[in-house]
Scaffold this motif. Structure first.
Motif, PDB file in Angstrom:
ATOM      1  N   GLY A  35       0.795  -1.221   0.000  1.00 12.36           N
ATOM      2  CA  GLY A  35       0.000   0.000   0.000  1.00 12.36           C
ATOM      3  C   GLY A  35       0.825   1.267   0.000  1.00 12.36           C
ATOM      4  O   GLY A  35       0.252   2.361  -0.028  1.00 12.36           O
ATOM      5  N   THR A  36       2.154   1.148   0.055  1.00 11.53           N
ATOM      6  CA  THR A  36       3.020   2.327   0.030  1.00 11.53           C
ATOM      7  C   THR A  36       3.956   2.247  -1.175  1.00 11.53           C
ATOM      8  O   THR A  36       4.148   1.193  -1.769  1.00 11.53           O
ATOM      9  CB  THR A  36       3.865   2.438   1.313  1.00 11.53           C
ATOM     10  OG1 THR A  36       4.834   1.379   1.350  1.00 11.53           O
ATOM     11  CG2 THR A  36       2.991   2.369   2.557  1.00 11.53           C
ATOM     12  N   GLU A  37       4.545   3.391  -1.506  1.00  7.94           N
ATOM     13  CA  GLU A  37       5.562   3.453  -2.538  1.00  7.94           C
ATOM     14  C   GLU A  37       6.709   4.328  -2.043  1.00  7.94           C
ATOM     15  O   GLU A  37       6.536   5.147  -1.126  1.00  7.94           O
ATOM     16  CB  GLU A  37       4.996   4.014  -3.835  1.00  7.94           C
ATOM     17  CG  GLU A  37       4.463   5.431  -3.725  1.00  7.94           C
ATOM     18  CD  GLU A  37       3.834   5.920  -5.030  1.00  7.94           C
ATOM     19  OE1 GLU A  37       4.320   6.928  -5.580  1.00  7.94           O
ATOM     20  OE2 GLU A  37       2.845   5.302  -5.476  1.00  7.94           O
ATOM     21  N   LEU A  38       7.877   4.147  -2.623  1.00  5.65           N
ATOM     22  CA  LEU A  38       9.032   4.937  -2.211  1.00  5.65           C
ATOM     23  C   LEU A  38       8.794   6.415  -2.497  1.00  5.65           C
ATOM     24  O   LEU A  38       8.300   6.783  -3.562  1.00  5.65           O
ATOM     25  CB  LEU A  38      10.290   4.462  -2.928  1.00  5.65           C
ATOM     26  CG  LEU A  38      10.847   3.099  -2.492  1.00  5.65           C
ATOM     27  CD1 LEU A  38      11.985   2.679  -3.405  1.00  5.65           C
ATOM     28  CD2 LEU A  38      11.315   3.147  -1.041  1.00  5.65           C
ATOM     29  N   ASP A  39       9.170   7.248  -1.540  1.00 10.41           N
ATOM     30  CA  ASP A  39       9.117   8.707  -1.703  1.00 10.41           C
ATOM     31  C   ASP A  39      10.519   9.185  -2.052  1.00 10.41           C
ATOM     32  O   ASP A  39      11.506   8.721  -1.467  1.00 10.41           O
ATOM     33  CB  ASP A  39       8.631   9.354  -0.403  1.00 10.41           C
ATOM     34  CG  ASP A  39       8.131  10.773  -0.612  1.00 10.41           C
ATOM     35  OD1 ASP A  39       8.081  11.227  -1.769  1.00 10.41           O
ATOM     36  OD2 ASP A  39       7.782  11.420   0.394  1.00 10.41           O
ATOM     37  N   GLN A  40      10.620  10.111  -2.994  1.00  9.14           N
ATOM     38  CA  GLN A  40      11.918  10.582  -3.452  1.00  9.14           C
ATOM     39  C   GLN A  40      11.992  12.098  -3.387  1.00  9.14           C
ATOM     40  O   GLN A  40      10.972  12.796  -3.398  1.00  9.14           O
ATOM     41  CB  GLN A  40      12.187  10.112  -4.887  1.00  9.14           C
ATOM     42  CG  GLN A  40      12.306   8.603  -5.048  1.00  9.14           C
ATOM     43  CD  GLN A  40      12.624   8.210  -6.469  1.00  9.14           C
ATOM     44  OE1 GLN A  40      12.049   8.744  -7.409  1.00  9.14           O
ATOM     45  NE2 GLN A  40      13.565   7.288  -6.638  1.00  9.14           N
ATOM     46  N   TRP A  41      13.221  12.580  -3.328  1.00  9.72           N
ATOM     47  CA  TRP A  41      13.485  14.023  -3.405  1.00  9.72           C
ATOM     48  C   TRP A  41      14.419  14.245  -4.592  1.00  9.72           C
ATOM     49  O   TRP A  41      15.501  13.672  -4.644  1.00  9.72           O
ATOM     50  CB  TRP A  41      14.140  14.526  -2.103  1.00  9.72           C
ATOM     51  CG  TRP A  41      14.378  15.992  -2.104  1.00  9.72           C
ATOM     52  CD1 TRP A  41      13.457  16.986  -1.893  1.00  9.72           C
ATOM     53  CD2 TRP A  41      15.628  16.654  -2.315  1.00  9.72           C
ATOM     54  NE1 TRP A  41      14.056  18.210  -1.967  1.00  9.72           N
ATOM     55  CE2 TRP A  41      15.393  18.042  -2.229  1.00  9.72           C
ATOM     56  CE3 TRP A  41      16.924  16.201  -2.562  1.00  9.72           C
ATOM     57  CZ2 TRP A  41      16.401  18.984  -2.384  1.00  9.72           C
ATOM     58  CZ3 TRP A  41      17.932  17.129  -2.723  1.00  9.72           C
ATOM     59  CH2 TRP A  41      17.663  18.511  -2.633  1.00  9.72           C
ATOM     60  N   GLN A  42      13.935  15.038  -5.547  1.00 11.45           N
ATOM     61  CA  GLN A  42      14.681  15.313  -6.774  1.00 11.45           C
ATOM     62  C   GLN A  42      15.180  14.019  -7.430  1.00 11.45           C
ATOM     63  O   GLN A  42      16.340  13.890  -7.829  1.00 11.45           O
ATOM     64  CB  GLN A  42      15.841  16.271  -6.495  1.00 11.45           C
ATOM     65  CG  GLN A  42      15.376  17.648  -6.057  1.00 11.45           C
ATOM     66  CD  GLN A  42      16.495  18.663  -5.958  1.00 11.45           C
ATOM     67  OE1 GLN A  42      17.673  18.339  -6.085  1.00 11.45           O
ATOM     68  NE2 GLN A  42      16.136  19.920  -5.729  1.00 11.45           N
ATOM     69  N   GLU A  43      14.268  13.044  -7.493  1.00 11.62           N
ATOM     70  CA  GLU A  43      14.509  11.755  -8.135  1.00 11.62           C
ATOM     71  C   GLU A  43      15.615  10.946  -7.458  1.00 11.62           C
ATOM     72  O   GLU A  43      16.190  10.040  -8.047  1.00 11.62           O
ATOM     73  CB  GLU A  43      14.825  11.939  -9.623  1.00 11.62           C
ATOM     74  CG  GLU A  43      13.687  12.618 -10.383  1.00 11.62           C
ATOM     75  CD  GLU A  43      13.972  12.750 -11.860  1.00 11.62           C
ATOM     76  OE1 GLU A  43      15.127  12.505 -12.281  1.00 11.62           O
ATOM     77  OE2 GLU A  43      13.026  13.095 -12.605  1.00 11.62           O
ATOM     78  N   LYS A  44      15.887  11.251  -6.198  1.00 12.31           N
ATOM     79  CA  LYS A  44      16.863  10.500  -5.405  1.00 12.31           C
ATOM     80  C   LYS A  44      16.136   9.795  -4.264  1.00 12.31           C
ATOM     81  O   LYS A  44      15.202  10.348  -3.669  1.00 12.31           O
ATOM     82  CB  LYS A  44      17.958  11.409  -4.850  1.00 12.31           C
ATOM     83  CG  LYS A  44      18.847  12.049  -5.906  1.00 12.31           C
ATOM     84  CD  LYS A  44      19.900  12.917  -5.241  1.00 12.31           C
ATOM     85  CE  LYS A  44      20.901  13.462  -6.249  1.00 12.31           C
ATOM     86  NZ  LYS A  44      20.290  14.415  -7.191  1.00 12.31           N
ATOM     87  N   THR A  45      16.588   8.593  -3.933  1.00 12.26           N
ATOM     88  CA  THR A  45      16.028   7.815  -2.835  1.00 12.26           C
ATOM     89  C   THR A  45      17.003   7.844  -1.666  1.00 12.26           C
ATOM     90  O   THR A  45      18.216   7.703  -1.857  1.00 12.26           O
ATOM     91  CB  THR A  45      15.798   6.362  -3.287  1.00 12.26           C
ATOM     92  OG1 THR A  45      14.951   6.360  -4.434  1.00 12.26           O
ATOM     93  CG2 THR A  45      15.150   5.541  -2.189  1.00 12.26           C
ATOM     94  N   PHE A  46      16.475   8.005  -0.455  1.00 14.77           N
ATOM     95  CA  PHE A  46      17.325   8.174   0.719  1.00 14.77           C
ATOM     96  C   PHE A  46      16.959   7.196   1.838  1.00 14.77           C
ATOM     97  O   PHE A  46      15.794   6.820   2.010  1.00 14.77           O
ATOM     98  CB  PHE A  46      17.212   9.607   1.266  1.00 14.77           C
ATOM     99  CG  PHE A  46      17.812  10.633   0.371  1.00 14.77           C
ATOM    100  CD1 PHE A  46      19.169  10.930   0.437  1.00 14.77           C
ATOM    101  CD2 PHE A  46      17.039  11.291  -0.577  1.00 14.77           C
ATOM    102  CE1 PHE A  46      19.734  11.878  -0.400  1.00 14.77           C
ATOM    103  CE2 PHE A  46      17.591  12.232  -1.417  1.00 14.77           C
ATOM    104  CZ  PHE A  46      18.946  12.521  -1.333  1.00 14.77           C
ATOM    105  N   ALA A  47      17.989   6.838   2.583  1.00 13.66           N
ATOM    106  CA  ALA A  47      17.838   6.178   3.875  1.00 13.66           C
ATOM    107  C   ALA A  47      18.609   7.019   4.885  1.00 13.66           C
ATOM    108  O   ALA A  47      19.631   7.638   4.540  1.00 13.66           O
ATOM    109  CB  ALA A  47      18.375   4.758   3.845  1.00 13.66           C
TER     110      ALA A  47
END
Length: 245
Positions: A35-47
């Motif tokens: 039910g969720t999807e990855l959220d990105q900032w400026q097309e970058k994925t973060f941990a």
């Protein structure tokens, strides 16, 4: 925004040291709740590896002796889910470390969060009227001492809108995969936080042993960003199970 669940926990989160790493989304996909999807900032994925102080903790209004003030260090990543008001931006935790077994038991029991109890400590100093600070969180895992540490200079500032700092901090929902494969959603309420930029930050950690070999490459690099958030009083609401797709 109102929550459909009653409040479960109140506390203060203070001195949130945040080391943020760009990461391949393929690494995070196995941990993504339904039910969720990855959220990105400026097309970058973060941990992010985050250390902070949990203070004045109360569960359903009750303070538990010797369990109200403690450290936590967690590894988290960022997701979103479409809700009635638009996107609900939230976090998913890979692992959360605390120094008390009872705290870990409560989180595992009520939220199915991956909490682990380990010996922990912290150190904080400041000088020049608070314009220079050091904060360090330490923990011992499998006989090895680990540390998250950062140094700041200058004054805390409000997070600018649409900034990287806002993306990391302003997530007000938590999502946790349940034992049967479903997803629980819970809301965290707090005001906007101010941040200090970090002049220096480091993570000294046995990443493979604690988080798994897939995280070694990302977390062994210098962080994409690092900063310290002042924190505030917070409220964590009870979990609500998402409907099946």
């Amino acid at each position: 925004m109102e929550s459909s669940a009653p409040s479960f926990l109140t506390a203060e989160w203070r001195y949130l040291a945040m080391l943020n790493y760009e990461i391949d989304p393929v690494i995070l996909s196995p941990f993504l709740p339904k039910g969720t999807e990855l959220d990105q900032w400026q097309e970058k994925t973060f941990a992010s590896v985050v250390g902070f102080l949990f203070l004045k903790t109360r569960i359903k209004g009750v303070s538990i002796p010797f369990h109200s003030d403690f450290e936590e260090v967690n590894l988290r990543f960022y997701v979103r889910r479409s809700g009635p008001e638009g996107w609900r931006r939230g976090v998913v935790f890979i692992k959360e470390l605390v120094p008390r077994r009872a705290i870990a038991w409560v989180a595992r029991t009520f939220y199915n969060e991956n909490y682990l109890a380990v010996p922990m400590g912290h150190e904080k100093w400041e000088e020049t009227g608070g314009l220079k600070q050091k904060i360090a969180y330490t923990w011992t895992f499998q006989g090895r001492k680990n540390c998250l540490e950062l140094f700041t200079q200058g004054e805390a500032v409000e997070t600018p809108e649409n900034s990287h700092e806002e993306f990391i901090i302003e997530h007000y929902w938590g999502y946790a995969r349940q034992r049967d494969g479903g997803t629980a959603e819970y809301r965290v309420e707090h005001p906007r936080w101010r941040v200090w930029s970090a002049g220096e930050a480091r993570l000294d950690c046995d990443v493979a042993a604690l988080y798994g070999p897939s995280f070694v490459s990302a977390l062994s690099q210098p962080p994409y960003s690092a900063f310290l958030a002042d924190g505030s009083a917070i409220t964590v609401f009870g979990g609500v199970r998402l409907p099946s797709a």
